[in-house]
Design a protein around this motif. Structure first.
Motif, PDB file in Angstrom:
ATOM      1  N   THR A 158       8.563  27.429  32.455  1.00 49.96           N
ATOM      2  CA  THR A 158       8.191  28.477  33.395  1.00 49.96           C
ATOM      3  C   THR A 158       7.909  27.950  34.788  1.00 49.96           C
ATOM      4  OG1 THR A 158       5.943  28.274  32.548  1.00 49.96           O
ATOM      5  CG2 THR A 158       7.273  30.078  31.689  1.00 49.96           C
ATOM      6  N   MET A 159       7.331  26.766  34.898  1.00 49.91           N
ATOM      7  CA  MET A 159       6.987  26.211  36.198  1.00 49.91           C
ATOM      8  C   MET A 159       7.146  24.694  36.189  1.00 49.91           C
ATOM      9  SD  MET A 159       3.694  28.083  37.891  1.00 49.91           S
ATOM     10  CE  MET A 159       3.812  29.738  38.568  1.00 49.91           C
TER      11      MET A 159
ATOM     12  N   ALA B  55       4.814  24.211  16.225  1.00 50.77           N
ATOM     13  CA  ALA B  55       4.374  24.264  17.618  1.00 50.77           C
ATOM     14  C   ALA B  55       5.285  23.411  18.475  1.00 50.77           C
ATOM     15  CB  ALA B  55       2.927  23.772  17.727  1.00 50.77           C
ATOM     16  N   GLY B  56       5.754  23.954  19.575  1.00 51.64           N
ATOM     17  CA  GLY B  56       6.603  23.200  20.488  1.00 51.64           C
ATOM     18  C   GLY B  56       5.775  22.502  21.552  1.00 51.64           C
ATOM     19  N   VAL B  57       6.437  21.653  22.319  1.00 54.13           N
ATOM     20  CA  VAL B  57       5.783  20.965  23.426  1.00 54.13           C
ATOM     21  C   VAL B  57       5.406  21.982  24.502  1.00 54.13           C
ATOM     22  CG1 VAL B  57       6.140  19.293  25.283  1.00 54.13           C
ATOM     23  CG2 VAL B  57       6.964  18.794  22.974  1.00 54.13           C
ATOM     24  N   SER B  58       4.210  21.830  25.064  1.00 52.10           N
ATOM     25  CA  SER B  58       3.729  22.772  26.070  1.00 52.10           C
ATOM     26  C   SER B  58       3.672  22.189  27.475  1.00 52.10           C
ATOM     27  CB  SER B  58       2.340  23.288  25.681  1.00 52.10           C
ATOM     28  OG  SER B  58       2.401  24.065  24.499  1.00 52.10           O
TER      29      SER B  58
ATOM     30  N   SER C 243       1.339  28.556  21.831  1.00 52.13           N
ATOM     31  CA  SER C 243       1.010  28.575  23.246  1.00 52.13           C
ATOM     32  C   SER C 243       2.206  29.058  24.053  1.00 52.13           C
ATOM     33  CB  SER C 243       0.598  27.179  23.722  1.00 52.13           C
ATOM     34  OG  SER C 243      -0.686  26.859  23.263  1.00 52.13           O
ATOM     35  N   PHE C 244       1.939  29.959  24.997  1.00 52.32           N
ATOM     36  CA  PHE C 244       2.950  30.424  25.942  1.00 52.32           C
ATOM     37  C   PHE C 244       2.420  30.131  27.348  1.00 52.32           C
ATOM     38  CE2 PHE C 244       3.752  33.994  22.661  1.00 52.32           C
ATOM     39  CZ  PHE C 244       4.593  33.172  21.923  1.00 52.32           C
ATOM     40  N   LEU C 245       2.639  28.926  27.836  1.00 45.01           N
ATOM     41  CA  LEU C 245       2.144  28.591  29.165  1.00 45.01           C
ATOM     42  C   LEU C 245       2.977  29.308  30.208  1.00 45.01           C
ATOM     43  CD1 LEU C 245       1.356  24.788  28.922  1.00 45.01           C
ATOM     44  CD2 LEU C 245       0.005  26.758  28.182  1.00 45.01           C
ATOM     45  N   HIS C 246       2.294  29.965  31.136  1.00 43.11           N
ATOM     46  CA  HIS C 246       3.050  30.785  32.087  1.00 43.11           C
ATOM     47  C   HIS C 246       2.913  30.329  33.522  1.00 43.11           C
ATOM     48  CE1 HIS C 246       4.521  34.210  34.397  1.00 43.11           C
ATOM     49  NE2 HIS C 246       5.276  34.425  33.358  1.00 43.11           N
ATOM     50  N   SER C 247       1.726  30.018  33.989  1.00 44.97           N
ATOM     51  CA  SER C 247       1.588  29.665  35.402  1.00 44.97           C
ATOM     52  C   SER C 247       0.570  28.557  35.564  1.00 44.97           C
ATOM     53  CB  SER C 247       1.172  30.883  36.235  1.00 44.97           C
ATOM     54  OG  SER C 247      -0.093  31.352  35.831  1.00 44.97           O
TER      55      SER C 247
ATOM     56  N   CYS D 281       5.861  19.750  33.988  1.00 47.06           N
ATOM     57  CA  CYS D 281       6.656  20.899  33.566  1.00 47.06           C
ATOM     58  C   CYS D 281       5.869  21.690  32.539  1.00 47.06           C
ATOM     59  CB  CYS D 281       7.989  20.420  32.979  1.00 47.06           C
ATOM     60  SG  CYS D 281       9.099  21.752  32.477  1.00 47.06           S
ATOM     61  N   PHE D 282       5.828  22.997  32.705  1.00 46.48           N
ATOM     62  CA  PHE D 282       5.048  23.884  31.850  1.00 46.48           C
ATOM     63  C   PHE D 282       6.012  24.725  31.011  1.00 46.48           C
ATOM     64  CE2 PHE D 282       2.870  22.807  35.682  1.00 46.48           C
ATOM     65  CZ  PHE D 282       1.613  22.415  35.246  1.00 46.48           C
ATOM     66  N   ILE D 283       5.801  24.728  29.704  1.00 48.17           N
ATOM     67  CA  ILE D 283       6.743  25.326  28.763  1.00 48.17           C
ATOM     68  C   ILE D 283       6.191  26.633  28.219  1.00 48.17           C
ATOM     69  CG2 ILE D 283       8.085  24.942  26.668  1.00 48.17           C
ATOM     70  CD1 ILE D 283       8.746  23.004  28.950  1.00 48.17           C
TER      71      ILE D 283
END
Length: 321
Positions: free
Chosen positions: A140-141, A180-183, A211-215, A153-155
């Motif tokens: 995402t960012m 769980a994936g890398v975040s 986890s859904f890292l967004h910003s 990098c944010f996943i």
């Protein structure tokens, strides 16, 4: 203006007809790209096929006086633009590619990528300068740390997540994720700004939700960054440990379940952080101290039909290391 204060204008994915990001490369260093005498400036616009648009990157000319945009040429049709971070000092654009390219199996390093482009000061055109797999799906960012040595990098998430059904007491079922994936991924930069192989990554315990890292946003003085997790409904603070060449967790703040915290912004001169949500119609104010500890201050909901929205104290909530 340092690399921790990017020269950028970013639209979220899905704006307009599939447009995902638009960058006007001007700032306090003077134009990062050329500006003509008639007031037209270069505008690089990215598209994302997820929302029905055309993926890729295109150069336009934006007329500051009329607001008209004129296409110039297509730079790339290879990736789904998700976000752009502009290092104004080096005229480098770091772009996330949010679409997986795996066919039948997940490729090494993940199916998504981070592209690096260099801006031409003469005409504003971007030229690819490097690419790296993101080591996670749907980045995402990306953000350059204040020293300029690292890019984080944010996943957002991993597609095709393995799940299992779990029987509930009332006879119903719920779907429980199983992997769980890398975040978070920490990339080093060389002197030219190219990304090297990642040094460190973070994977959060799965629990009931991935986890859904967004910003993400760096604290104005560059001591740490804050990242919003839509899945687990938390805020995390991290810094970069330069001696260990790794991300160092500082604290986290629990938010109400199901609210999906989304976008973050710091006050430029005070220790205040403002946060909106994807699944809750409110904005929260957060105090963040010099060590990355956080505590909610208050929240505001939607404006009523008459008058202004009323602020109300939030339930006491403090971050935990």
């Amino acid at each position: 203006m340092t690399s921790s204060q990017p020269l950028r204008r970013t639209f979220t994915k899905g704006v307009g007809e599939g447009a995902a990001g638009i960058a006007l490369a001007t700032g306090s260093h003077g134009p990062a790209t050329a500006e003509s005498t008639d007031g037209a400036i270069p505008l690089n616009a990215g598209g994302r096929s997820e929302k029905g648009g055309d993926r890729g990157l295109r150069l336009h000319r934006f007329d500051q006086w009329t607001g008209n945009t004129t296409p110039v040429r297509q730079i790339s049709d290879e990736f789904d633009w998700g976000f752009v971070h502009i290092d104004g000092k080096g005229r480098l654009f770091y772009c996330t590619d949010g679409a997986d390219r795996g066919t039948g199996r997940f490729p090494k390093g993940g199916g998504c990528r981070v592209f690096t482009y260099r801006g031409d000061p003469a005409d504003g055109c971007l030229t690819e300068f490097g690419r790296r797999n993101s080591f996670g799906s749907n980045p995402t960012m990306v953000w350059v740390d204040p020293t300029g040595d690292y890019v984080t990098c944010f996943i957002h998430t991993t597609p095709g997540l393995f799940c299992r059904p779990e029987r509930l007491a009332d006879g119903g079922y719920r779907i429980v994720p199983q992997s769980a994936g890398v975040s978070l991924v920490l990339f080093p930069r060389d002197r030219d700004g190219k990304l090297a192989d990642p040094l460190h990554n973070v994977t959060y315990p799965l629990g009931d939700m991935p986890s859904f890292l967004h910003s993400c946003v760096w604290e104005p003085r560059g001591r740490y960054f804050v990242v919003a997790d839509k899945g687990k409904c938390k805020l995390y603070t991290y810094t970069v440990d330069h001696a260990a060449k790794a991300l160092k967790p500082l604290a986290h703040l629990d938010l109400p379940t199901g609210t999906a915290p989304r976008q973050l912004r710091f006050h430029p001169g005070k220790a205040w952080l403002f946060l909106n949500h994807e699944s809750a119609n409110k904005v929260i104010a957060v105090h963040a101290d010099e060590h990355g500890n956080m505590a909610t201050i208050n929240e505001v909901g939607p404006c009523p039909r008459r008058g202004r929205a009323g602020f109300r104290p939030a339930a006491t909530s403090r971050s935990r290391a």
